[in-house]
Design an enzyme around this catalytic site. Structure first.
Site, PDB file in Angstrom:
ATOM      1  CB  CYS A   1      -0.950   0.001   1.180  1.00 35.25           C
ATOM      2  SG  CYS A   1      -2.041   1.433   1.172  1.00 35.25           S
ATOM      3  CG  ASP A   2       2.130   3.110   3.711  1.00 40.14           C
ATOM      4  OD1 ASP A   2       1.044   3.657   3.443  1.00 40.14           O
ATOM      5  OD2 ASP A   2       2.478   2.787   4.850  1.00 40.14           O
ATOM      6  CB  VAL A   3       5.915   0.628  -1.327  1.00 40.76           C
ATOM      7  CG1 VAL A   3       6.557   0.375   0.020  1.00 40.76           C
ATOM      8  CG2 VAL A   3       5.087  -0.559  -1.763  1.00 40.76           C
TER       9      VAL A   3
ATOM     10  CB  SER B   1       2.115   5.949   6.175  1.00 39.14           C
ATOM     11  OG  SER B   1       1.080   5.875   5.216  1.00 39.14           O
TER      12      SER B   1
END
Lengths: 106, 466
Positions: B394-396, B435
């Site tokens: 997700c965050d990446v 995050s």
């Protein structure tokens, strides 16, 4: 004093050389790199063995023995696991090695 | 530290270790690199035993064999998902060895030690003991024996700094007293150092684990180096310094890839979410209608897109490992390749629970390493890609890192999945990643969200292609 200076320089030179060499290791290999350096840090086993080159009392022997066992666990486990990991990295048969090298350098 | 011969031998051993590390530049020589380093350590052991014979060889041999066999047994049985925990426990074992050696050296003949040796012994003792307990906590978290999320005590920073003050005071005290007082001072010092490691590690969790484990790698090296100073052994100092360098590099790489400041990780400042949420909720509504179509429908669309794609990039995240979907993913990729499509894997530096973990997981699933691409290398290729398949990440891949100011991930380097023509996301749910920043990619009209267990979803996708 000269001893201290000598030891500081050994530390510095190794740190710098290690830093230069390790910064060129691709991210792909960072896990085996860590497990290998982990095994290398178990070089303290030398210190543990050296304890036994002079007379020790019983509690000291026990502690020294634990140190040897722990360091042996660390060094053998570290190198074996690294071997298992690095063994898994395989290249696809189609790629010719010259091209591969070029790609990795980029 | 004596004759020229000994110096040459030590130098040769450390050079062999460096040679081994140098062989880690390329995956095909890495295995030999590891064996080379192991050989160097074996030489070092032999030399030491030759120089200073052991008084009780039988005892030492038995203890050594027990430790080695346990190490060998565990290393052969552990699976690749558990590697981070295994490595953490090994850092811990190294820490124990380092602080015990320092401890015995300090109590053995405190009067004979030079000031340098005594100071470094005490410092080595503190770092070794803290590395031990910190690694045990980290390993427990990674092995799922402890709660993975950060545990915060009331007034955590006060406790942490208080512990440091006590340790420094005790350390200075232990250096100035003599006789049995030294023994007791050192034991109390060890206990406080162990407590320090616990307090320090327990607050770090989730996606910050790669930073912690890399840092402990470095401290284990530093502990070994200090241990080397007290016994005046060049080899220990050199090896310890090398490991410290390696750990420092990995710590730095991890922090950079997560857009985290090392200090913030350590003092427990976690990403705040407010700004990112506000921006992305505005961006979402227009496409919600598209996303609300039924699961079957989405799957059919995803299959259609996959059939028509020529260039495919797969982005695996730790969610893939949690769903144990490696084999399904690789099966799907092989199928796509069989249909004459180009398939590559894009690996973000922090995918997984330790540096490079994702590469190992995929190598285990028999993905050839030349298909595993680093972020900088593959980012320019997304624009020319027909399909990006995101599995458990997700965050990446969150474009808010580029587009939106003021979020915890703003400025974090990401994989530019949003530049591809089509995106298929196989995540468990649409909740934000670690995050806490919502991912606008999910709301993008060109994205097909296949929520649920990745293993099942990938299986269905694979079936649909047949």
């Amino acid at each position: 004093m000269t001893d201290l200076l000598l030891m500081i320089s050994v530390f510095t030179v190794s740190f710098v050389l290690g830093y230069i060499l390790i910064s060129k290791v691709p991210q792909m290999l960072h896990t085996p790199l860590m497990s290998m350096t982990n095994a290398i840090s178990a070089v303290t086993i030398i210190g543990a063995l050296l304890l036994f080159s002079v007379e020790l009392d019983i509690p000291q022997k026990v502690l020294g023995g634990i140190a040897i066992a722990m360091a042996a666990f660390n060094v053998v486990g570290g190198f074996v696991i690294t071997d298992r990991i690095t063994k898994m990295f395989k290249k696809s048969s189609g790629v010719d090695s010259g091209q591969e090298e070029h790609r990795l350098k980029e | 530290m004596d004759s020229a011969w000994n110096l040459l031998i030590d130098l040769a051993i450390i050079l062999i270790i460096f040679l081994g590390i140098r062989m880690f530049r390329r995956p095909e020589s890495a295995r030999w690199g590891n064996l080379t380093a192991a050989f160097a350590l074996l030489c070092a052991l032999t030399v030491v035993l030759y120089r200073d014979p052991i008084l009780t060889p039988a005892l030492v041999l038995i203890v050594f064999l027990v430790g080695s066999m346990v190490g060998w047994f565990v290393a052969m049985r552990v699976n690749m998902v558990q590697i981070p925990a295994m490595v953490a426990f090994q850092h811990g074992a190294g820490g124990v060895a380092a602080f015990l050696v320092s401890f015995v050296e300090l109590i053995k003949d405190a009067t004979h030690l030079s000031v340098t040796s005594e100071v470094s012994g005490i410092v080595g003792l503190i770092i070794g003991a803290a590395t031990f307990s910190g690694s045990m906590v980290a390993g427990g978290k990674l092995a799922n024996r402890l709660k993975q999320t950060p545990t915060v005590f009331p007034r955590h920073n006060l406790i942490l700094s208080g512990t440091v003050v006590v340790i420094v005071t005790l350390g200075v005290f232990a250096g100035h007293v003599s006789g049995t007082a030294v023994l007791y001072a050192l034991i109390i010092l060890i206990l406080f150092s162990i407590w320090l490691g616990v307090v320090f590690s327990i607050r770090i969790g989730g996606a910050d684990m790669p930073v912690l484990i890399s840092f402990l790698n470095a401290t284990a090296g530093v502990a070994a180096a200090f241990c080397g100073i007290i016994i005046q052994n060049r080899l220990l100092i050199a090896c310890g310094a090398t490991v410290a360098a390696s750990g420092s590099i990995l710590t730095h790489v991890m922090c950079k890839a997560m857009n985290r400041n090392l200090w913030k990780v350590f003092v427990g400042i976690r990403p705040k979410t407010a700004a990112g949420m506000a921006v992305t909720t505005q961006a979402r509504p227009p496409s919600v209608a598209v996303q609300e179509s039924s699961g079957q429908d989405l799957l059919a669309r995803a299959i259609e897109v996959a059939k028509n794609a020529n260039r495919v990039i797969i982005i695996p995240g730790y969610g893939m490992a949690l769903a144990q979907a490696q084999l399904e993913l690789v099966g799907l990729a092989k199928k796509l390749e069989g249909m004459n499509k180009e398939v590559k894997y894009a690996i973000h530096p922090v995918a997984g629970r330790m540096p490079g973990h994702m590469n190992v997981l995929l190598a285990e699933a028999e993905v050839e390493y030349d298909k595993l691409c680093e972020m900088e290398q593959i980012n320019p290729e997304f624009a020319g890609t027909d399909l990006v398949l995101i599995v458990g990440a997700c965050d990446v891949v969150n474009p808010a890192a580029i587009n939106v100011e003021g979020t915890p991930i703003s400025g974090m380097p990401i994989l530019k999945a949003h530049e591809a023509k089509h995106i298929v996301v196989c995540n468990l749910d649409r909740r934000p990643g670690y995050s806490g920043v919502e991912n606008p990619l999910y709301a993008d009209p060109k994205t097909i969200l296949l929520l649920g267990d990745a293993r099942m979803t990938l299986g269905k996708l694979s079936q649909g292609l047949a």
